[in-house]
Design a protein around this motif. Structure first.
Motif, PDB file in Angstrom:
ATOM      1  N   LEU A  35      12.353  -4.129   2.658  1.00 25.13           N
ATOM      2  CA  LEU A  35      12.279  -4.157   1.200  1.00 25.13           C
ATOM      3  C   LEU A  35      11.646  -2.900   0.613  1.00 25.13           C
ATOM      4  N   VAL A  36      10.735  -2.279   1.336  1.00 25.25           N
ATOM      5  CA  VAL A  36       9.972  -1.172   0.745  1.00 25.25           C
ATOM      6  C   VAL A  36      10.123   0.140   1.512  1.00 25.25           C
ATOM      7  N   GLN A  37      10.884   0.123   2.621  1.00 25.55           N
ATOM      8  CA  GLN A  37      11.107   1.389   3.314  1.00 25.55           C
ATOM      9  C   GLN A  37      12.121   2.213   2.530  1.00 25.55           C
ATOM     10  N   ASP A  38      12.353   3.444   2.953  1.00 25.53           N
ATOM     11  CA  ASP A  38      13.295   4.313   2.259  1.00 25.53           C
ATOM     12  C   ASP A  38      14.680   3.667   2.191  1.00 25.53           C
ATOM     13  N   LYS A 592     -23.250   0.039  -5.278  1.00 23.90           N
ATOM     14  CA  LYS A 592     -24.668   0.057  -5.645  1.00 23.90           C
ATOM     15  C   LYS A 592     -25.110  -1.286  -6.217  1.00 23.90           C
ATOM     16  N   ARG A 593     -24.201  -1.959  -6.896  1.00 19.75           N
ATOM     17  CA  ARG A 593     -24.526  -3.219  -7.549  1.00 19.75           C
ATOM     18  C   ARG A 593     -24.225  -4.420  -6.667  1.00 19.75           C
ATOM     19  N   GLY A 594     -23.884  -4.167  -5.413  1.00 22.40           N
ATOM     20  CA  GLY A 594     -23.656  -5.252  -4.475  1.00 22.40           C
ATOM     21  C   GLY A 594     -22.362  -5.997  -4.701  1.00 22.40           C
ATOM     22  N   ILE A 595     -21.419  -5.381  -5.372  1.00 22.18           N
ATOM     23  CA  ILE A 595     -20.118  -6.002  -5.636  1.00 22.18           C
ATOM     24  C   ILE A 595     -19.138  -5.591  -4.544  1.00 22.18           C
ATOM     25  N   GLU A 596     -18.384  -6.553  -4.041  1.00 20.31           N
ATOM     26  CA  GLU A 596     -17.451  -6.282  -2.948  1.00 20.31           C
ATOM     27  C   GLU A 596     -16.366  -5.326  -3.426  1.00 20.31           C
ATOM     28  N   SER A 597     -16.324  -4.154  -2.846  1.00 20.64           N
ATOM     29  CA  SER A 597     -15.391  -3.121  -3.272  1.00 20.64           C
ATOM     30  C   SER A 597     -14.932  -2.322  -2.064  1.00 20.64           C
ATOM     31  N   GLU A 598     -13.678  -1.901  -2.107  1.00 23.82           N
ATOM     32  CA  GLU A 598     -13.102  -1.076  -1.030  1.00 23.82           C
ATOM     33  C   GLU A 598     -12.336   0.071  -1.664  1.00 23.82           C
ATOM     34  N   TYR A 599     -12.497   1.272  -1.110  1.00 28.16           N
ATOM     35  CA  TYR A 599     -11.752   2.443  -1.577  1.00 28.16           C
ATOM     36  C   TYR A 599     -10.764   2.856  -0.498  1.00 28.16           C
ATOM     37  N   LEU A 600      -9.478   2.952  -0.870  1.00 26.09           N
ATOM     38  CA  LEU A 600      -8.420   3.352   0.048  1.00 26.09           C
ATOM     39  C   LEU A 600      -7.777   4.627  -0.476  1.00 26.09           C
ATOM     40  N   GLU A 601      -7.966   5.721   0.248  1.00 27.44           N
ATOM     41  CA  GLU A 601      -7.359   6.990  -0.162  1.00 27.44           C
ATOM     42  C   GLU A 601      -6.015   7.149   0.535  1.00 27.44           C
ATOM     43  N   LEU A 602      -4.968   7.345  -0.263  1.00 26.19           N
ATOM     44  CA  LEU A 602      -3.612   7.495   0.254  1.00 26.19           C
ATOM     45  C   LEU A 602      -3.344   8.986   0.465  1.00 26.19           C
ATOM     46  N   LYS A 603      -3.295   9.381   1.715  1.00 25.18           N
ATOM     47  CA  LYS A 603      -3.205  10.796   2.064  1.00 25.18           C
ATOM     48  C   LYS A 603      -1.834  11.385   1.721  1.00 25.18           C
ATOM     49  N   HIS A 604      -1.870  12.675   1.387  1.00 20.72           N
ATOM     50  CA  HIS A 604      -0.659  13.480   1.169  1.00 20.72           C
ATOM     51  C   HIS A 604       0.264  12.867   0.117  1.00 20.72           C
ATOM     52  N   THR A 605      -0.306  12.282  -0.923  1.00 24.52           N
ATOM     53  CA  THR A 605       0.525  11.694  -1.968  1.00 24.52           C
ATOM     54  C   THR A 605      -0.164  11.855  -3.308  1.00 24.52           C
ATOM     55  N   GLY A 606       0.597  11.607  -4.393  1.00 28.60           N
ATOM     56  CA  GLY A 606       0.074  11.768  -5.741  1.00 28.60           C
ATOM     57  C   GLY A 606       0.104  10.463  -6.507  1.00 28.60           C
ATOM     58  N   HIS A 607       0.682  10.493  -7.715  1.00 25.18           N
ATOM     59  CA  HIS A 607       0.695   9.301  -8.570  1.00 25.18           C
ATOM     60  C   HIS A 607       1.778   8.318  -8.138  1.00 25.18           C
ATOM     61  N   VAL A 614       3.440   5.845   3.133  1.00 28.67           N
ATOM     62  CA  VAL A 614       2.358   5.559   2.192  1.00 28.67           C
ATOM     63  C   VAL A 614       2.587   4.207   1.527  1.00 28.67           C
ATOM     64  N   ARG A 615       3.841   3.924   1.135  1.00 27.04           N
ATOM     65  CA  ARG A 615       4.142   2.613   0.550  1.00 27.04           C
ATOM     66  C   ARG A 615       3.829   1.492   1.528  1.00 27.04           C
ATOM     67  N   LEU A 616       4.229   1.667   2.769  1.00 21.67           N
ATOM     68  CA  LEU A 616       3.982   0.636   3.779  1.00 21.67           C
ATOM     69  C   LEU A 616       2.488   0.434   4.000  1.00 21.67           C
ATOM     70  N   SER A 623      -1.569  -6.965   0.983  1.00 22.50           N
ATOM     71  CA  SER A 623      -1.313  -8.296   1.551  1.00 22.50           C
ATOM     72  C   SER A 623      -2.523  -8.796   2.335  1.00 22.50           C
ATOM     73  N   ASP A 624      -3.099  -7.935   3.168  1.00 25.36           N
ATOM     74  CA  ASP A 624      -4.268  -8.335   3.962  1.00 25.36           C
ATOM     75  C   ASP A 624      -5.462  -8.633   3.053  1.00 25.36           C
ATOM     76  N   PHE A 625      -5.648  -7.801   2.037  1.00 29.00           N
ATOM     77  CA  PHE A 625      -6.769  -7.992   1.103  1.00 29.00           C
ATOM     78  C   PHE A 625      -6.690  -9.361   0.432  1.00 29.00           C
ATOM     79  N   MET A 626      -5.514  -9.733  -0.065  1.00 25.62           N
ATOM     80  CA  MET A 626      -5.378 -11.024  -0.735  1.00 25.62           C
ATOM     81  C   MET A 626      -5.526 -12.179   0.247  1.00 25.62           C
TER      82      MET A 626
END
Length: 635
Positions: A35-38, A592-607, A614-616, A623-626
């Protein structure tokens, strides 16, 4: 014996839980990937003389341009780019193709040229750090192209004329101000422009051939959706454009250059015009398509009605990517919300015929997808909100987790094609509600709209009302409501998520704005100069004032106590529109405020998530997060 019986019990429980989890948060992984591959093939284009067809398809691990062989056999890749090509154009010499290419999503696109042998690819705008856009091609000047480029001043684009044989480049038209669209006439000269004033109004500018002096012909209200210039008549006396009429619907207009009068070309009342069929040689409008439950084509002066009737032999809404100059060969696309898009070649002759060219995702042509329905509900202040709803592919008697998608402005308005992301999550057991919001529109005051004193509060009310609608319709489990938002929509979703009436179990933001106080300073010179107008339009506080941060998600989260909603912030490493520091700064503050947060940097991509890997990566993590945040006992 008891030991073996216990082992079998454990094994049986494991199998049961595996099946349950697969049904709730997963599906056939092969189908999800497809569904989401090229896409296998897409964006078919016939050459101006109708003799050849080119298209986009995977090669070298990215989307490249291919030349179709006779009968669809012996197709050849013409380009060998390692980053995907998004679109391309035929040159009018029928021997070359043009396309734009940036680096790792930085949107500094360069104009590239490739011949039909695929041996000669060259950069026609080989200047470091510039951004080029196509302004026009003409069959009357097949060896030339006009491009806009911020070569002299990174804050604005001038128009350059390039010789497509020698590669020679010269300045054609200087930008008189904040021009955001250019339009050529039938003689392939810049004749009109759409500019943004310091007051936020869009201005239609006109100049005589050979003159450098521009005249202001008319203005559009700053709240209006961005008009689109389409072209001049052969005699230069009429300009066609798309713009909203009073009442909101986007319609086709013809403007008389001699008298300054505008006349609406009628389609369907109160429905937006989404497509215009232009004569490929003269640029005259020949048909318009309105957006309703289906794409409704209305051919002007009765032209092509018989062709449309002939082509409506199969399921799907028709669209026409391009035609040959003599209009004998048409590329015809068919879009349907439950089928992959596919393309035909229509040949106009005494014996009309169509030839199948290809399907974007042929491996999914027999896959059962959930139907989508369009709804309109009342938001804050009774302002309408358009949404599309795709039900979960699961037991209809079971409560379903709900994913609310908040889109990034008008470029993401609902279409007629298969919504791959919505189906991706529907197959995993989620009902998917996609919001297309009028508060995020392509208007001159788009950035100023973000800064309206009540904007975040209204968005919070709107999202809550949308979730309440889903609950009333018994379409979701109130304990498992998630949000996936992008860009400007992510600003809205975070503003809503940090309110007391937050309905979300988890929020995913892709390339989101979190701090208006620093946003404008982190942009490129060109984007910074355009965004500055949004701050100027508001006129309340100077750029960088703490006022802006206080009413952004970064400031709103400062008052959170006992907050239980998990936040996933994903951002393109090279995003030029919304720099990654917007997500990184918010992630640090939440931690800092103890709120559950995750940062995911998508390499070699823009907006835009153009690259398949990158889509995959992103969608798999969502899906895993939810699944990790799902309330037990509420599948």
């Amino acid at each position: 014996m008891k030991k073996h019986f216990f082992q079998w019990q454990v094994y049986a429980c494991f199998i049961f839980l595996t099946i349950l989890c697969t049904r709730v948060i997963g599906a056939d992984t092969a189908i999800l990937k497809r569904l989401v591959q090229d896409k296998r093939s897409t964006s078919y284009r016939v050459s101006p003389d109708g003799s050849r067809i080119a298209f986009l398809a995977p090669s070298e691990g990215a989307i490249n341009i291919w030349l179709r062989g006779d009968g669809g056999r012996n197709n050849r890749a013409l380009t060998r780019e390692t980053e995907s090509v998004v679109d391309f154009q035929w040159q009018y010499d029928n021997e070359h193709l043009l396309y734009f290419q940036d680096q790792n999503g930085d949107e500094n696109g360069h104009l590239m040229q490739v011949d039909l042998r695929g041996f000669n690819t060259r950069d026609l705008t080989p200047f470091r750090g510039i951004q080029a856009h196509l302004v026009g091609l003409s069959p009357l000047a097949p060896d030339q192209v006009l491009v806009s480029m911020n070569l002299d001043d990174r804050r604005r684009h001038d128009v350059y004329r390039i010789d497509l044989q020698s590669g020679a480049l010269r300045l054609d038209t200087k930008n008189p101000g904040n021009v955001i669209q250019w339009q050529v006439d039938a003689d392939f000269n810049i004749r009109a422009a759409l500019s943004m004033s310091r007051e936020g109004e869009l201005e239609l500018l006109l100049k005589d051939p050979g003159s450098e002096a521009w005249s202001l012909e008319r203005s559009f209200p700053k709240e209006q959706i961005l008009p689109e210039l389409l072209g001049f008549s052969p005699d230069g006396m009429t300009l066609w454009y798309l713009a909203a009429e009073e009442g909101g619907a986007v319609v086709l207009w013809e403007w008389m250059t001699a008298t300054g009068e505008s006349r609406k070309i009628q389609g369907v009342d109160k429905q937006n015009v989404r497509d215009v069929l232009l004569d490929p040689l003269q640029g005259v409008p020949e048909g318009i398509a309105n957006y309703g439950p289906q794409r409704a084509w209305h051919m002007l002066h009765g032209a092509y009605d018989s062709i449309l009737n002939f082509l409506r032999f199969d399921k799907g809404d028709l669209f026409f990517p391009n035609r040959s100059l003599q209009r004998k060969h048409w590329i015809v696309g068919y879009q349907d919300a439950q089928l992959p898009t596919y393309y035909q070649l229509y040949t106009a002759a005494l014996n009309q015929k169509v030839t199948l060219l290809g399907m974007e995702r042929p491996q999914l042509r027999r896959q059962a997808f959930r139907p989508s329905s369009s709804q309109e509900i009342k938001g804050a202040g009774d302002q309408p909100i358009s949404l599309q709803f795709v039900p979960a592919l699961s037991d209809p008697l079971q409560p379903k987790p709900l994913l609310v998608r908040v889109m990034d402005g008008p470029a993401d308005f609902p279409g007629f094609a298969l919504d791959e992301w919505a189906q991706y999550f529907s197959l995993q057991g989620f009902s998917v509600m996609t919001l297309f919001h009028p508060r995020v529109s392509a208007s001159p005051s788009r950035d100023a709209g973000l800064m309206h004193p009540y904007w975040a509060e209204q968005w919070n009310q709107d999202l809550v009302l949308a979730v309440q609608w889903a609950l009333k319709e018994k379409q979701c489990d109130p304990a498992n409501v998630f949000c996936l938002a992008t860009g400007y929509g992510a600003f809205a979703a975070l503003s809503a998520a940090f309110q007391a009436s937050n309905p979300f179990r988890g929020v995913v933001c892709l390339n989101g704005i979190s701090d208006l106080g620093s946003f404008q300073n982190e942009l490129s010179p060109f984007l910074s100069s355009m965004t500055q107008l949004g701050f100027d339009l508001n006129g309340e506080k100077p750029m960088g004032d703490p006022y802006w941060t206080a009413r952004s998600p970064l400031g709103l989260c400062s008052g959170l106590e006992n907050y239980s909603t998990a936040i996933l912030l994903a951002h393109g490493e090279n995003n030029p529109r919304i720099p990654k520091m917007q997500s990184m700064r918010l992630h640090e503050e939440l931690q800092k405020r103890g709120i559950e947060s995750e940062y995911l940097e998508l390499k070699h991509t823009g907006h835009q998530l153009v690259q398949e890997k990158v889509r995959l990566q992103f969608l798999s993590r969502v899906s895993d997060f939810m699944a990790e945040q799902m309330v037990p006992g509420n599948p």
